[in-house]
Design an enzyme around this catalytic site. Structure first.
Site, short mmCIF file in Angstrom:
data_model
loop_
_atom_site.label_atom_id
_atom_site.label_comp_id
_atom_site.label_asym_id
_atom_site.label_seq_id
_atom_site.Cartn_x
_atom_site.Cartn_y
_atom_site.Cartn_z
N LYS A 1 2.47 -6.60 12.37
CA LYS A 1 1.90 -6.89 11.05
C LYS A 1 2.26 -8.29 10.56
CE LYS A 1 1.23 -4.87 6.51
NZ LYS A 1 1.02 -3.61 5.82
N ARG B 1 0.84 -1.20 0.00
CA ARG B 1 0.00 0.00 0.00
C ARG B 1 0.87 1.24 0.00
NH1 ARG B 1 -2.70 0.99 4.55
NH2 ARG B 1 -4.06 2.46 3.50
N ARG C 1 -1.98 4.93 14.05
CA ARG C 1 -1.05 4.53 15.11
C ARG C 1 -1.75 4.62 16.45
NH1 ARG C 1 3.50 7.75 12.66
NH2 ARG C 1 3.92 6.49 10.84
C1 BTN Z 1 0.43 -3.74 2.35
O1 BTN Z 1 1.22 -2.84 2.09
O2 BTN Z 1 0.08 -3.96 3.50
C2 BTN Z 1 -0.14 -4.58 1.24
C3 BTN Z 1 0.78 -5.70 0.86
C4 BTN Z 1 0.22 -6.60 -0.21
C5 BTN Z 1 1.24 -7.60 -0.68
C6 BTN Z 1 0.65 -8.59 -1.62
S1 BTN Z 1 1.75 -9.94 -1.91
C7 BTN Z 1 0.72 -10.52 -3.18
C8 BTN Z 1 0.23 -9.31 -3.96
N1 BTN Z 1 1.15 -8.94 -5.00
C9 BTN Z 1 1.75 -7.77 -4.75
O3 BTN Z 1 2.59 -7.23 -5.48
N2 BTN Z 1 1.28 -7.25 -3.62
C10 BTN Z 1 0.27 -8.10 -3.01
#
Ligand code: BTN
Length: 258
Positions: free
Chosen positions: A126, A62, A256
């Site tokens: 996380k 994100r 937070r």
């Molecule tokens: C976040 O930042 O919390 C979201 C992370 C999401 C990661 C997943 S891994 C599978 C899919 N492919 C990606 O490139 N990102 C999501």
């Protein structure tokens, strides 16, 4: 459960009666399962198409961040879901968080909770993340990307590691992926029929910050601090501040606990 490699036939066996609803492709390596699936979605791939990868070289997180994972450290996959025309998509990412958290709890993972909008926490750290990207040119088609830390990736920067959690157990990744897909199938059906409103209570039951003092930080507006009241039917966060209840809509904000 023994450690296992991702295998499409094994995932199909674990999916059991729902196997026909999904078309799972397992890649040894790709840049990002979301990026790959978006390309396939734009070319007309059907709802239920899944790409899982043993390794991503440019995993997307994100807010333009990177998603760190190395070999065997993460379960990383993306699911294409085509919602019925006219479905309001507000709260979709929160609904997906509910599906993931409930599946993990059912598998016996303790202390799982959700941090708005959709981080998966374990003991306040996380454990997993969700990145939803809409498919251009198709109304209501979403690529739902999910990453769950099976172990903490070795290359994780220290500041990320401090707040990260992992399953840290021998896990059958095929069974885990199948369990997540079954849970997503149920929640996405609920979402299609009743929107986020029908799932809201389940999200509230998983809210890691219920009643806590939180601070919402955004690049665009001044920070908001107050008591976390939960979310509304659109998935917006409700924060009780000194000047009244503020409604924070999903976007580039982070939350937070203070
Ligand atoms: C976040 O930042 O919390 C979201 C992370 C999401 C990661 C997943 S891994 C599978 C899919 N492919 C990606 O490139 N990102 C999501």
């Amino acid at each position: 459960m023994p450690e296992s490699r991702l295998s499409a036939p094994d995932i199909a066996v674990a999916l059991d009666a729902l196997a026909p609803r999904f078309d799972v492709d397992v890649l040894t390596e790709c840049d990002s399962t979301n990026a790959r699936l978006l390309t396939r979605a734009e070319a007309g791939a059907p709802s239920g198409t899944v790409i899982a990868a043993a390794r991503q070289t440019a995993g997307r997180g994100r807010m333009g961040r990177e998603w760190y994972a190395d070999d065997s450290a993460s379960l990383t996959f993306s699911l294409l879901w085509r919602l019925p025309p006219g479905t309001a998509l507000g709260g979709l990412s929160l609904a997906v968080g509910v599906a993931v958290a409930e599946a993990l709890r059912d598998l016996g993972v303790a202390q799982v909770a959700l941090k708005w909008p959709n981080d998966i926490l374990r003991d306040g750290r996380k454990l997993g993340g969700i990145l939803i990207e809409l498919v251009s040119g198709s109304a209501n088609a979403a690529v739902i990307g999910i990453g769950v830390n099976v172990r903490l990736p070795s290359g994780l920067p220290e500041e990320v590691r401090r707040n990260a959690a992992a399953l840290e157990c021998d896990v059958d990744r095929n069974a885990l992926l199948a369990r997540l897909l079954v849970s997503l199938h149920g929640v996405l059906q609920d979402f299609a029929s009743g929107g986020f409103a029908g799932i809201r209570q389940r999200w509230l039951a998983l809210n890691a910050h219920a009643g806590a003092t939180v601070r919402i930080i955004s690049a665009f507006v001044p920070p908001v601090e107050g008591r976390c009241l939960g979310v509304d039917n659109d998935g917006a966060l409700l924060v009780e501040t000194a000047t009244g209840v503020q409604r924070i809509i999903s976007g580039d904000v982070s939350l937070r606990a203070t």
